[in-house]
Design a protein around this motif. Structure first.
Motif, PDB file in Angstrom:
ATOM      1  N   ARG A  10       9.923   2.813  -2.739  1.00  0.00           N
ATOM      2  CA  ARG A  10       9.773   2.830  -3.890  1.00  0.00           C
ATOM      3  C   ARG A  10       9.777   1.534  -4.483  1.00  0.00           C
ATOM      4  O   ARG A  10       8.912   0.760  -5.238  1.00  0.00           O
ATOM      5  CB  ARG A  10       9.282   4.516  -4.941  1.00  0.00           C
ATOM      6  N   ASP A  11      10.894   0.719  -5.043  1.00  0.00           N
ATOM      7  CA  ASP A  11      11.453   0.028  -4.935  1.00  0.00           C
ATOM      8  C   ASP A  11      11.230  -0.961  -4.712  1.00  0.00           C
ATOM      9  O   ASP A  11      10.496  -2.351  -5.844  1.00  0.00           O
ATOM     10  CB  ASP A  11      12.996  -0.506  -5.316  1.00  0.00           C
ATOM     11  N   GLU A  12      10.798  -0.637  -3.792  1.00  0.00           N
ATOM     12  CA  GLU A  12      10.462  -2.475  -2.661  1.00  0.00           C
ATOM     13  C   GLU A  12       8.762  -2.529  -2.653  1.00  0.00           C
ATOM     14  O   GLU A  12       8.189  -3.566  -3.430  1.00  0.00           O
ATOM     15  CB  GLU A  12      10.502  -2.526  -1.006  1.00  0.00           C
ATOM     16  N   ALA A  13       8.048  -1.239  -3.220  1.00  0.00           N
ATOM     17  CA  ALA A  13       6.560  -1.102  -3.390  1.00  0.00           C
ATOM     18  C   ALA A  13       6.705  -2.498  -4.913  1.00  0.00           C
ATOM     19  O   ALA A  13       5.854  -3.040  -5.151  1.00  0.00           O
ATOM     20  CB  ALA A  13       6.339  -0.375  -3.574  1.00  0.00           C
ATOM     21  N   PHE A  14       7.457  -1.999  -6.023  1.00  0.00           N
ATOM     22  CA  PHE A  14       7.358  -2.313  -6.642  1.00  0.00           C
ATOM     23  C   PHE A  14       7.696  -4.255  -6.927  1.00  0.00           C
ATOM     24  O   PHE A  14       7.216  -4.664  -7.523  1.00  0.00           O
ATOM     25  CB  PHE A  14       8.572  -2.000  -7.928  1.00  0.00           C
ATOM     26  N   ASP A  15       9.051  -4.848  -5.603  1.00  0.00           N
ATOM     27  CA  ASP A  15       8.893  -5.485  -5.933  1.00  0.00           C
ATOM     28  C   ASP A  15       7.704  -6.830  -5.004  1.00  0.00           C
ATOM     29  O   ASP A  15       7.190  -7.157  -5.510  1.00  0.00           O
ATOM     30  CB  ASP A  15      10.275  -5.824  -5.073  1.00  0.00           C
ATOM     31  N   GLN A  16       6.872  -6.187  -4.026  1.00  0.00           N
ATOM     32  CA  GLN A  16       5.883  -6.613  -3.815  1.00  0.00           C
ATOM     33  C   GLN A  16       4.915  -6.700  -4.570  1.00  0.00           C
ATOM     34  O   GLN A  16       3.910  -7.550  -4.300  1.00  0.00           O
ATOM     35  CB  GLN A  16       4.979  -5.935  -2.708  1.00  0.00           C
ATOM     36  N   LEU A  17       4.482  -4.655  -5.471  1.00  0.00           N
ATOM     37  CA  LEU A  17       3.411  -5.826  -6.018  1.00  0.00           C
ATOM     38  C   LEU A  17       3.732  -6.894  -7.636  1.00  0.00           C
ATOM     39  O   LEU A  17       2.848  -7.210  -8.084  1.00  0.00           O
ATOM     40  CB  LEU A  17       3.503  -4.790  -7.535  1.00  0.00           C
ATOM     41  N   LYS A  90      -7.017   8.520  -4.267  1.00  0.00           N
ATOM     42  CA  LYS A  90      -6.799   9.863  -3.483  1.00  0.00           C
ATOM     43  C   LYS A  90      -5.854   9.622  -2.014  1.00  0.00           C
ATOM     44  O   LYS A  90      -4.980  10.309  -1.820  1.00  0.00           O
ATOM     45  CB  LYS A  90      -8.302  10.117  -3.408  1.00  0.00           C
ATOM     46  N   LEU A  91      -6.583   8.283  -2.122  1.00  0.00           N
ATOM     47  CA  LEU A  91      -5.931   8.284  -0.527  1.00  0.00           C
ATOM     48  C   LEU A  91      -3.933   8.058  -1.025  1.00  0.00           C
ATOM     49  O   LEU A  91      -3.156   8.686  -0.117  1.00  0.00           O
ATOM     50  CB  LEU A  91      -5.704   6.707   0.414  1.00  0.00           C
ATOM     51  N   ALA A  92      -3.544   7.496  -1.749  1.00  0.00           N
ATOM     52  CA  ALA A  92      -2.274   7.879  -2.511  1.00  0.00           C
ATOM     53  C   ALA A  92      -0.914  10.040  -2.379  1.00  0.00           C
ATOM     54  O   ALA A  92      -0.877   9.725  -1.848  1.00  0.00           O
ATOM     55  CB  ALA A  92      -1.707   6.965  -3.397  1.00  0.00           C
ATOM     56  N   ARG A  93      -2.883  10.673  -3.115  1.00  0.00           N
ATOM     57  CA  ARG A  93      -2.143  11.782  -3.659  1.00  0.00           C
ATOM     58  C   ARG A  93      -2.077  12.154  -1.429  1.00  0.00           C
ATOM     59  O   ARG A  93      -1.187  12.785  -0.796  1.00  0.00           O
ATOM     60  CB  ARG A  93      -3.552  12.235  -4.342  1.00  0.00           C
ATOM     61  N   SER A  94      -2.641  11.827  -0.731  1.00  0.00           N
ATOM     62  CA  SER A  94      -2.733  12.462   0.659  1.00  0.00           C
ATOM     63  C   SER A  94      -1.841  12.065   1.198  1.00  0.00           C
ATOM     64  O   SER A  94      -0.646  12.476   1.790  1.00  0.00           O
ATOM     65  CB  SER A  94      -4.124  12.277   0.963  1.00  0.00           C
ATOM     66  N   PHE A  95      -1.336  10.818   0.971  1.00  0.00           N
ATOM     67  CA  PHE A  95       0.038   9.843   1.604  1.00  0.00           C
ATOM     68  C   PHE A  95       1.604  11.208   0.401  1.00  0.00           C
ATOM     69  O   PHE A  95       2.232  11.289   1.453  1.00  0.00           O
ATOM     70  CB  PHE A  95      -0.044   8.710   1.107  1.00  0.00           C
ATOM     71  N   GLY A  96       1.305  11.778  -0.713  1.00  0.00           N
ATOM     72  CA  GLY A  96       2.183  12.123  -1.248  1.00  0.00           C
ATOM     73  C   GLY A  96       2.297  13.356  -0.987  1.00  0.00           C
ATOM     74  O   GLY A  96       3.259  14.397   0.012  1.00  0.00           O
ATOM     75  N   GLU A  97       1.013  14.200  -0.514  1.00  0.00           N
ATOM     76  CA  GLU A  97       0.962  15.228   0.514  1.00  0.00           C
ATOM     77  C   GLU A  97       1.776  15.634   1.808  1.00  0.00           C
ATOM     78  O   GLU A  97       2.883  16.628   1.767  1.00  0.00           O
ATOM     79  CB  GLU A  97      -0.618  16.256   0.471  1.00  0.00           C
ATOM     80  N   LEU A  98       1.370  14.446   2.503  1.00  0.00           N
ATOM     81  CA  LEU A  98       1.975  14.307   3.517  1.00  0.00           C
ATOM     82  C   LEU A  98       2.923  14.231   3.862  1.00  0.00           C
ATOM     83  O   LEU A  98       4.174  14.552   4.259  1.00  0.00           O
ATOM     84  CB  LEU A  98       1.387  13.850   4.850  1.00  0.00           C
ATOM     85  N   SER A  99       3.823  13.520   2.662  1.00  0.00           N
ATOM     86  CA  SER A  99       5.430  13.175   2.831  1.00  0.00           C
ATOM     87  C   SER A  99       6.034  14.074   1.431  1.00  0.00           C
ATOM     88  O   SER A  99       7.460  13.574   1.456  1.00  0.00           O
ATOM     89  CB  SER A  99       5.256  11.685   2.422  1.00  0.00           C
ATOM     90  N   GLY A 100       5.316  14.856   1.116  1.00  0.00           N
ATOM     91  CA  GLY A 100       5.876  16.101   0.543  1.00  0.00           C
ATOM     92  C   GLY A 100       6.679  14.749  -0.960  1.00  0.00           C
ATOM     93  O   GLY A 100       8.032  15.902  -1.513  1.00  0.00           O
ATOM     94  N   LEU A 101       5.667  14.402  -1.335  1.00  0.00           N
ATOM     95  CA  LEU A 101       5.995  13.409  -3.152  1.00  0.00           C
ATOM     96  C   LEU A 101       5.630  14.040  -4.020  1.00  0.00           C
ATOM     97  O   LEU A 101       4.461  13.884  -4.407  1.00  0.00           O
ATOM     98  CB  LEU A 101       5.853  12.096  -2.498  1.00  0.00           C
ATOM     99  N   THR A 123       1.675   2.316 -10.023  1.00  0.00           N
ATOM    100  CA  THR A 123       0.972   1.834  -9.718  1.00  0.00           C
ATOM    101  C   THR A 123       1.405   0.522  -8.582  1.00  0.00           C
ATOM    102  O   THR A 123       0.418   0.848  -7.396  1.00  0.00           O
ATOM    103  CB  THR A 123       0.082   1.003 -10.931  1.00  0.00           C
ATOM    104  N   ALA A 124       3.037   0.800  -7.774  1.00  0.00           N
ATOM    105  CA  ALA A 124       2.500   0.248  -7.142  1.00  0.00           C
ATOM    106  C   ALA A 124       3.201   0.621  -5.784  1.00  0.00           C
ATOM    107  O   ALA A 124       2.827  -0.014  -4.577  1.00  0.00           O
ATOM    108  CB  ALA A 124       4.921  -0.489  -7.525  1.00  0.00           C
ATOM    109  N   VAL A 125       2.905   1.739  -6.431  1.00  0.00           N
ATOM    110  CA  VAL A 125       2.578   2.990  -5.060  1.00  0.00           C
ATOM    111  C   VAL A 125       2.000   2.744  -4.388  1.00  0.00           C
ATOM    112  O   VAL A 125       1.682   2.853  -3.426  1.00  0.00           O
ATOM    113  CB  VAL A 125       3.060   4.057  -5.003  1.00  0.00           C
ATOM    114  N   MET A 126       1.141   3.172  -5.302  1.00  0.00           N
ATOM    115  CA  MET A 126      -0.679   3.286  -4.764  1.00  0.00           C
ATOM    116  C   MET A 126      -1.200   2.006  -3.638  1.00  0.00           C
ATOM    117  O   MET A 126      -1.850   1.523  -3.094  1.00  0.00           O
ATOM    118  CB  MET A 126      -1.514   3.340  -5.883  1.00  0.00           C
ATOM    119  N   VAL A 127      -0.374   0.577  -4.894  1.00  0.00           N
ATOM    120  CA  VAL A 127      -0.971  -0.917  -4.267  1.00  0.00           C
ATOM    121  C   VAL A 127      -0.641  -1.483  -2.617  1.00  0.00           C
ATOM    122  O   VAL A 127      -0.613  -1.330  -1.849  1.00  0.00           O
ATOM    123  CB  VAL A 127      -0.551  -1.555  -4.956  1.00  0.00           C
ATOM    124  N   ARG A 128       1.009  -0.701  -2.442  1.00  0.00           N
ATOM    125  CA  ARG A 128       1.202  -0.361  -1.155  1.00  0.00           C
ATOM    126  C   ARG A 128       1.140   0.385  -0.811  1.00  0.00           C
ATOM    127  O   ARG A 128       0.615  -0.101   0.511  1.00  0.00           O
ATOM    128  CB  ARG A 128       3.367  -0.045  -1.494  1.00  0.00           C
TER     129      ARG A 128
END
Length: 157
Positions: A10-17, A90-101, A123-128
């Motif tokens: 998540r920190d990397e996602a923020f830096d990327q954003l 919704k893709l971010a939610r699916s990613f969270g479901e698969l990853s247990g987040l 938002t950074a997580v979703m952007v990534r």
């Protein structure tokens, strides 16, 4: 499920954003236009000056923060939002479901200390996850913001 990797990811996602948003600022002057308008029906964010549209972006809604409630609400959890602009959420939610987040799968995420940091972080997580070009935050009248991800952007013709 092991989610120990997520904090650094998540920190990397923020830096990327942050880097993506700097590019958008340099290339399209985002943050410097006199006015912006968004249309949730057609999924567009428009930046203008002196009544002339200068930049147009295709958007998705990540979510909203509320300073009063001290929380984040995912775009997919808002029944008032057109479905075509929450497909990435919704893709971010699916990613969270698969990853247990949990913070990606719960409609509301609470952080009474700093909802703006929470909003930008999620938002950074979703952007990534969705490989968006960047994000934009529209302030809300009661405090907090509407967080939009930018899918495409170009100069108005």
């Amino acid at each position: 499920m092991d989610t120990g990797w997520y904090s650094a990811w998540r920190d990397e996602a923020f830096d990327q954003l942050d880097a993506k948003n700097m590019r958008l600022e340099n290339d399209f002057r985002l943050g410097h236009w006199a006015r912006y308008d968004y249309d949730l029906t057609d999924g567009k964010l428009r930046f203008s000056e002196d009544g002339v549209i200068k930049v147009v972006a295709d958007i998705q809604i990540a979510g909203t923060t509320s300073a009063k409630a001290g929380n984040w609400r995912w775009g997919w959890a808002d029944s008032n939002v057109p479905t075509q602009i929450i497909s990435d959420a919704k893709l971010a939610r699916s990613f969270g479901e698969l990853s247990g987040l949990d913070e990606l799968t719960q409609a509301f995420v609470t952080d009474t200390d700093d909802v703006e940091a929470l909003g930008w972080g999620l938002t950074a997580v979703m952007v990534r996850i969705c490989d968006a070009l960047g994000a934009y935050r529209c302030p809300r009248s009661e405090g907090g913001g509407l967080y939009l991800t930018i899918k495409t952007i170009d100069w108005a013709s």
